[in-house]
Design a protein around this motif. Structure first.
Motif, PDB file in Angstrom:
ATOM      1  N   LEU A  85       0.829  -1.207   0.000  1.00 12.88           N
ATOM      2  CA  LEU A  85       0.000   0.000   0.000  1.00 12.88           C
ATOM      3  C   LEU A  85       0.864   1.258   0.000  1.00 12.88           C
ATOM      4  O   LEU A  85       0.693   2.148  -0.850  1.00 12.88           O
ATOM      5  N   PHE A  86       1.804   1.341   0.928  1.00 17.84           N
ATOM      6  CA  PHE A  86       2.589   2.564   1.062  1.00 17.84           C
ATOM      7  C   PHE A  86       3.629   2.731  -0.037  1.00 17.84           C
ATOM      8  O   PHE A  86       3.842   3.843  -0.540  1.00 17.84           O
ATOM      9  N   ASN A 114     -12.768  -8.159  -6.581  1.00 22.41           N
ATOM     10  CA  ASN A 114     -11.643  -7.868  -5.692  1.00 22.41           C
ATOM     11  C   ASN A 114     -11.077  -6.468  -5.933  1.00 22.41           C
ATOM     12  O   ASN A 114     -10.527  -5.847  -5.020  1.00 22.41           O
ATOM     13  N   ILE A 115     -11.213  -5.981  -7.159  1.00 22.36           N
ATOM     14  CA  ILE A 115     -10.722  -4.636  -7.490  1.00 22.36           C
ATOM     15  C   ILE A 115     -11.476  -3.572  -6.707  1.00 22.36           C
ATOM     16  O   ILE A 115     -10.892  -2.591  -6.236  1.00 22.36           O
ATOM     17  N   ALA A 162      -9.666  -5.207   2.178  1.00 16.41           N
ATOM     18  CA  ALA A 162      -8.578  -5.685   1.321  1.00 16.41           C
ATOM     19  C   ALA A 162      -7.292  -5.870   2.117  1.00 16.41           C
ATOM     20  O   ALA A 162      -6.569  -6.856   1.945  1.00 16.41           O
ATOM     21  N   LEU A 163      -7.006  -4.940   3.027  1.00 14.98           N
ATOM     22  CA  LEU A 163      -5.814  -5.045   3.872  1.00 14.98           C
ATOM     23  C   LEU A 163      -5.925  -6.218   4.847  1.00 14.98           C
ATOM     24  O   LEU A 163      -4.972  -6.965   5.052  1.00 14.98           O
ATOM     25  N   ASN A 183      -6.015  -8.995   0.125  1.00 10.97           N
ATOM     26  CA  ASN A 183      -6.502  -8.986  -1.249  1.00 10.97           C
ATOM     27  C   ASN A 183      -5.644  -7.995  -2.035  1.00 10.97           C
ATOM     28  O   ASN A 183      -5.900  -6.795  -2.044  1.00 10.97           O
ATOM     29  N   TYR A 184      -4.600  -8.506  -2.721  1.00  4.29           N
ATOM     30  CA  TYR A 184      -3.623  -7.623  -3.337  1.00  4.29           C
ATOM     31  C   TYR A 184      -4.145  -6.906  -4.569  1.00  4.29           C
ATOM     32  O   TYR A 184      -3.639  -5.839  -4.930  1.00  4.29           O
ATOM     33  N   VAL A 185      -5.153  -7.470  -5.217  1.00  2.62           N
ATOM     34  CA  VAL A 185      -5.783  -6.758  -6.335  1.00  2.62           C
ATOM     35  C   VAL A 185      -6.443  -5.486  -5.809  1.00  2.62           C
ATOM     36  O   VAL A 185      -6.274  -4.399  -6.366  1.00  2.62           O
ATOM     37  N   GLY A 186      -7.197  -5.618  -4.708  1.00  4.09           N
ATOM     38  CA  GLY A 186      -7.845  -4.461  -4.096  1.00  4.09           C
ATOM     39  C   GLY A 186      -6.835  -3.477  -3.531  1.00  4.09           C
ATOM     40  O   GLY A 186      -6.974  -2.255  -3.692  1.00  4.09           O
ATOM     41  N   ILE A 187      -5.795  -3.986  -2.855  1.00  2.00           N
ATOM     42  CA  ILE A 187      -4.766  -3.113  -2.288  1.00  2.00           C
ATOM     43  C   ILE A 187      -4.068  -2.311  -3.385  1.00  2.00           C
ATOM     44  O   ILE A 187      -3.857  -1.103  -3.260  1.00  2.00           O
TER      45      ILE A 187
END
Length: 403
Positions: A58-59, A130-131, A138-139, A143-147
């Motif tokens: 994320l960051f 998921n997007i 997501a965090l 869920n890396y697609v959402g992140i």
């Protein structure tokens, strides 16, 4: 004590990991009951990596995009092409090997409680949902697609933010990266615990009945890693690809093999990219993206196990249908991260192409879980190491063009 720690840190991380691996094997084979507590090291190591990965992604992505100037070359398009090409060719290798070395299975029930996706549209629908996932959710669920989606959107929105805001993002990114380095430095102890637990809990006797299937499956993954991927890299950088290929397999593949989690290996891959002095604006996006869509190992698993079911049932496969399976396994593999159970639960989807009943296909899934101790480990090692490989390849190819 400080001198001991200093000398320990002077040894290369790969050598320390190998020492932990060997020690884990020795303890598991000789005194498993006495040292049963070492399994906690493996659980702590994987848990720490999984905890760090979502916030790191994320960051880092948010910071990289917020400070990215218009016109800055990030090589993302080239990396996406490499991800797609690698996954499709891996599916082709799996299909080709299954025709040359056909495998028949003794099917037994074992996966009846699992629910595979009903079709390729369901896989893609899960990916799209998921997007637009809630960012907090997501965090929490990694869920890396959402992140990635939220990180990109927030990064774009923060491009016009003040320098002080961007500095805060930069400071958070650096702080999390520092914590990642601390955790990765403990990898030898984590690997020792993971190896110990794997040998004590699973052993290798359960795999002997599926020896031929494992040879074909793992053989395909080794061919992709040591033949197909180097050819792709050579086509881009026009020089000996093996130093880079072997470095990625050694430094990324080993940890991915034992953690069996692409998500847990994201921090490891980020550190390798940093050591390779790659562009942070590129790898902070391409590495988490690769953990989601770069699934060569999954394409091999889907195609090989599907054709094992086909050969078991005596179904004749023509060339056109085989090509469709290559594409279907590649597309399915790309969406595997959005499906509970990963690549194995996509086997019924691919099997439906040949009219194989769902109950038979789910028995093949059950076989997949039995050999999963090696299949999933090698699959993850191939997937994760090629994330770094293709990210580096795209950047080196761009430097060669400019030079």
């Amino acid at each position: 004590m400080k001198n001991i720690i200093s000398k320990w840190n002077q040894i290369s991380l790969v050598k320390r990991i190998l020492m932990g691996l060997i020690l884990g094997v020795i303890l598991a084979l000789t005194v498993p009951d006495t040292f049963s507590g070492v399994t906690i090291f493996g659980s702590l190591f994987v848990g720490a990596l999984k905890a760090l990965a979502p916030i790191l992604v994320l960051f880092l992505v948010m910071h990289a995009i917020s400070k990215n100037r218009s016109g800055h070359q990030t090589n993302i398009k080239s990396i996406l092409v490499l991800y797609g090409l690698g996954t499709i060719l891996a599916g082709f290798v799996g299909v080709l090997a299954s025709f040359i070395f056909p495998v028949s299975l003794s099917l037994t029930p074992g996966a009846e409680d699992l629910t595979p996706p009903g079709g390729i549209l369901e896989v893609l629908q899960t990916l799209l949902l998921n997007i637009v996932d809630n960012p907090v959710n997501a965090l929490l669920n990694a869920n890396y697609v959402g992140i990635l989606t939220w990180a990109v959107l927030l990064g774009v929105a923060l491009r016009n933010a003040s320098d002080s805001t961007k500095n805060v993002l930069a400071n958070f990114s650096e702080a999390i990266s520092t914590i990642v380095k601390w955790v990765i430095n403990l990898a030898p102890f984590g690997i020792m615990g993971l190896v110990f637990e794997a040998i004590v809990a699973n052993g290798l006797t359960a795999l002997l009945d599926y020896g031929k299937l494992l040879i074909v499956l793992l053989g395909c993954m080794f061919v992709v890693a040591l033949v197909v991927n180097p050819i792709i890299v050579f086509m881009y950088i026009r020089k000996n690809p093996y130093p880079l290929v072997l470095k990625c397999l050694r430094e990324s593949g080993i940890t991915a093999f034992f953690t069996r989690s692409s998500a847990a290996n994201i921090p490891v891959n980020m550190k390798i990219c940093e050591d390779l002095k790659l562009d942070k604006n590129t790898y902070s996006v391409s590495i988490p993206l690769g953990a989601t869509i770069n699934m060569a190992g999954a394409a091999v698993t889907i195609s090989v196990l599907t054709l094992a079911a086909v050969h078991t049932l005596g179904i004749q496969v023509d060339f056109g249908t085989a090509l469709i399976l290559v594409v279907l396994s590649a597309v399915s593999a790309t969406g595997a991260s959005g499906v509970a159970g990963g690549s194995l639960l996509l086997i019924p989807l691919a099997s439906s192409l040949f009219g194989i009943p769902n109950d038979v296909a789910m028995q093949v899934v059950g076989v997949g879980f039995i050999i999963g101790v090696l299949q999933d480990s090698c699959e993850t090692a191939l997937n994760s190491s090629s994330d770094v490989l293709f990210t580096a390849t795209a950047e080196y190819a761009n430097i060669r063009k400019e030079g």
